[in-house]
Write a protein that holds these residues in place. Structure first.
Motif, PDB file in Angstrom:
ATOM      1  N   HIS A   1       0.858  -1.195   0.000  1.00 18.56           N
ATOM      2  CA  HIS A   1       0.000   0.000   0.000  1.00 18.56           C
ATOM      3  C   HIS A   1       0.892   1.243   0.000  1.00 18.56           C
ATOM      4  N   SER A   2       0.448   2.294  -0.662  1.00 19.98           N
ATOM      5  CA  SER A   2       1.293   3.495  -0.774  1.00 19.98           C
ATOM      6  C   SER A   2       1.605   4.110   0.593  1.00 19.98           C
ATOM      7  N   GLU A   3       0.707   3.876   1.575  1.00 16.59           N
ATOM      8  CA  GLU A   3       1.019   4.390   2.921  1.00 16.59           C
ATOM      9  C   GLU A   3       2.179   3.620   3.536  1.00 16.59           C
ATOM     10  N   ARG A   4       2.275   2.334   3.262  1.00 14.65           N
ATOM     11  CA  ARG A   4       3.425   1.535   3.740  1.00 14.65           C
ATOM     12  C   ARG A   4       4.689   1.945   2.980  1.00 14.65           C
ATOM     13  N   ARG A   5       4.544   2.131   1.695  1.00 13.68           N
ATOM     14  CA  ARG A   5       5.727   2.539   0.911  1.00 13.68           C
ATOM     15  C   ARG A   5       6.200   3.926   1.365  1.00 13.68           C
ATOM     16  N   GLY A   6       5.240   4.845   1.533  1.00 14.72           N
ATOM     17  CA  GLY A   6       5.584   6.243   1.806  1.00 14.72           C
ATOM     18  C   GLY A   6       5.991   6.489   3.256  1.00 14.72           C
ATOM     19  N   TYR A   7       5.172   6.049   4.220  1.00 16.60           N
ATOM     20  CA  TYR A   7       5.445   6.379   5.629  1.00 16.60           C
ATOM     21  C   TYR A   7       6.470   5.438   6.263  1.00 16.60           C
ATOM     22  N   TYR A   8       6.565   4.222   5.749  1.00 17.83           N
ATOM     23  CA  TYR A   8       7.431   3.231   6.420  1.00 17.83           C
ATOM     24  C   TYR A   8       8.585   2.762   5.535  1.00 17.83           C
ATOM     25  N   GLY A   9       8.796   3.464   4.440  1.00 11.40           N
ATOM     26  CA  GLY A   9       9.967   3.220   3.602  1.00 11.40           C
ATOM     27  C   GLY A   9      10.037   1.826   3.000  1.00 11.40           C
ATOM     28  N   GLU A  10       8.905   1.229   2.689  1.00 11.41           N
ATOM     29  CA  GLU A  10       8.936  -0.122   2.128  1.00 11.41           C
ATOM     30  C   GLU A  10       9.270  -0.066   0.636  1.00 11.41           C
ATOM     31  N   THR A  11      10.411  -0.602   0.313  1.00 16.94           N
ATOM     32  CA  THR A  11      10.880  -0.605  -1.078  1.00 16.94           C
ATOM     33  C   THR A  11      10.347  -1.840  -1.807  1.00 16.94           C
ATOM     34  N   ASN A  12      10.509  -1.836  -3.115  1.00 18.32           N
ATOM     35  CA  ASN A  12      10.105  -3.017  -3.889  1.00 18.32           C
ATOM     36  C   ASN A  12      10.838  -4.269  -3.402  1.00 18.32           C
ATOM     37  N   GLU A  13      12.082  -4.088  -2.982  1.00 24.90           N
ATOM     38  CA  GLU A  13      12.879  -5.233  -2.498  1.00 24.90           C
ATOM     39  C   GLU A  13      12.254  -5.833  -1.225  1.00 24.90           C
TER      40      GLU A  13
END
Ligand code: PEP
Length: 260
Positions: free
Chosen positions: A106-118
């Motif tokens: 989710h974009s909130e996980r990618r954005g707020y928690y720095g979750e990369t594709n890796e």
């Protein structure tokens, strides 16, 4: 025929009691939606057991599946505060389905928690290995769309996280296209904008997996509501929705799911 799915991402909302009431209210209105529509509710982690129990008691646990909003990118061990895919998958006691879906990327996980594709690939692999179905989210920022780089960006999100998977693994993937500029903003992508990206995602998946891409449900997410769901769901490559705000009201969630 692809599966039609409407999934509710409750995010960090409701108490356990409110969550149980919400799912009861959804279950009571199930007769308003076509039988071939799969609903998924993804409450906060603290609610999973109670909501699972409520679904079993209401006799609706096959048409309303349980989802989680996240899982760890590690199998087990000293990762304070994390919950593994296997813990989610084994929440059921063998006589019921327990957690069946997990939202990843989710974009909130990618954005707020720095979750990369890796990191997301690690999560997806563990979730699939635990027997969960993955709702994998992709989507661009407004600035990327305006700069005309959104196709490349989404292709990268698909290729880096889904292309390492086997054909069998891919069959348990659901993709959610969620333009970040439409999430929680009240601004919905037009049905033409959404269809264009959904078709692009399917074509990108087909480059590696061929016809299997025709079986992959692709959901739209971003300010979807009862008033715009029918037009979105009528598009050839839109197989349902991932719903945020409107999934917190039983009437709206069911209203969206009845729009097929
Ligand atoms: C979401 O965050 O997944 C989402 C689609 O939110 P909303 O429906 O509130 O835009």
């Amino acid at each position: 025929m692809r599966k039609k799915i409407v999934a509710g991402n409750w995010k960090m909302n409701t108490t356990v009691k409110e969550g149980v009431e919400l799912v009861k209210a959804i279950a009571q209105q199930l007769n308003r939606i076509p039988e071939d529509v799969q609903l998924v509710v993804a409450p906060p982690l603290t609610h999973l057991s109670s909501v699972n129990q409520t679904l079993i008691e209401s006799g609706c646990s096959s048409q309303i599946a349980l989802g989680a909003q996240n899982c760890a990118n590690k199998e087990k061990g000293a990762y304070t505060g994390e919950v593994s895919a296997n813990m989610l998958a084994t929440l059921g006691d063998g006589t019921n389905r327990g957690v069946e879906y997990v939202i990843i990327g989710h974009s909130e996980r990618r954005g707020y928690y720095g979750e990369t594709n890796e990191i997301l690939l690690e999560k997806v692999r563990l979730a699939l290995a635990a027997g969960l179905k993955v709702i994998y989210c992709v989507g661009e920022e407004l600035s990327q769309r305006e700069a005309g780089v959104h196709f490349d960006f989404i292709a990268e999100q698909i290729k880096e996280v889904l292309f390492p998977l086997s054909q069998d693994e891919l069959k348990n993937i659901i993709v959610a296209y969620e333009p970040i500029w439409a999430i929680g903003t009240g601004v919905t992508a037009t049905s033409a904008q959404a269809q264009e990206i959904h078709a692009f995602i399917r074509k990108t998946i087909a480059e590696k997996y061929g016809d299997i891409s025709e079986q992959i449900p692709i959901l739209y997410g971003g300010s979807c509501k009862p008033s715009n769901a029918a037009e979105l769901f009528a598009q050839k490559d839109i197989d349902g929705g991932l719903i945020g705000g409107a999934s917190l009201k039983a009437d709206d969630f069911i209203g969206i799911a009845s729009s097929f």
